[in-house]
Design an enzyme around this catalytic site. Structure first.
Site, short mmCIF file in Angstrom:
data_model
loop_
_atom_site.label_atom_id
_atom_site.label_comp_id
_atom_site.label_asym_id
_atom_site.label_seq_id
_atom_site.Cartn_x
_atom_site.Cartn_y
_atom_site.Cartn_z
N GLU A 124 -0.14 3.35 -1.43
CA GLU A 124 -0.68 2.01 -1.70
C GLU A 124 -1.13 1.91 -3.14
O GLU A 124 -1.45 2.91 -3.79
CB GLU A 124 -1.85 1.74 -0.75
CG GLU A 124 -2.48 0.37 -0.87
CD GLU A 124 -1.53 -0.80 -0.63
OE1 GLU A 124 -0.66 -1.04 -1.50
OE2 GLU A 124 -1.68 -1.49 0.39
N HIS B 97 2.42 0.16 8.03
CA HIS B 97 1.70 0.95 9.04
C HIS B 97 0.91 0.05 9.98
O HIS B 97 0.60 -1.11 9.68
CB HIS B 97 0.78 1.96 8.36
CG HIS B 97 -0.32 1.32 7.55
ND1 HIS B 97 -1.43 0.73 8.11
CD2 HIS B 97 -0.45 1.18 6.21
CE1 HIS B 97 -2.22 0.26 7.16
NE2 HIS B 97 -1.64 0.52 5.99
#
Length: 187
Positions: free
Chosen positions: A81, A11
């Site tokens: 994550e 990202h």
């Protein structure tokens, strides 16, 4: 299996990623320049016709996928994550004040995920990729994608430490003959 390619995209930058703060469950937006970086990925990915597009459910990954031209990406909780637990929002330097030489790769993560837990979920992503006929595109996060790369290569997640991964970059995992390889990295 040997025809599969996995295109991974980290990202764009957030306030915390820019500051080096560990960000897993905190759902931060992209910075304005992070949105610009994500838009710039659109032209670089325009030639790709993925059989499957996956994204972490976190806003920063979903928004990157959307701005890169993949607004209908399938949410995959296995791409989140690494859960930093009590270290969420802290920098490595701050953590090392209490735990010298700490890294996510070898250190404890009180209240967070173990390497074994991360391995299990990333192995599920790899199984899905290898079961897909055609390239797969995945939008996710720094540590999880580095760990995913290690697992792709048959290495322990701790070897993810060997793969620096910048924000808003494209990397490609695939095969040379029957061996899993890194085709392109951090581009």
């Amino acid at each position: 299996m040997t025809g599969s390619e996995l295109w991974i995209v980290r990202h764009g930058p957030t306030e915390w990623s820019r500051a080096g703060r560990h960000t897993s469950v905190t759902d931060l937006p992209l910075l304005p320049e992070g949105e610009d970086d994500a838009r710039a990925l659109r032209d670089r990915l325009a030639h790709l016709d993925p059989a499957l597009v996956l994204t972490s459910p976190r806003l920063r990954a979903r928004r990157t996928a959307e701005l890169a031209g993949f607004p209908d990406a399938t949410l995959d909780d296995d791409l989140v994550e690494w859960d930093y637990g009590d270290y969420e929002g802290l920098t490595t330097a701050t953590i090392r004040e209490q735990v010298p030489d700490w890294t996510i790769w070898i250190g404890p993560t009180p209240g967070g995920e173990t390497a074994a837990q991360v391995t299990a979920r990333l192995d599920r992503v790899i199984a899905a990729v290898r079961a897909t006929d055609g390239p797969v595109l995945a939008f996710a996060h720094g540590h999880s994608l580095r760990a995913l790369t290690a697992r792709w290569l048959g290495l322990p997640v701790s070897d993810g430490r060997l793969f620096r991964l910048d924000t808003a970059t494209i990397s490609v995992l695939g095969y040379e003959r029957d061996s899993p390889v890194v085709i392109r990295w951090n581009s």
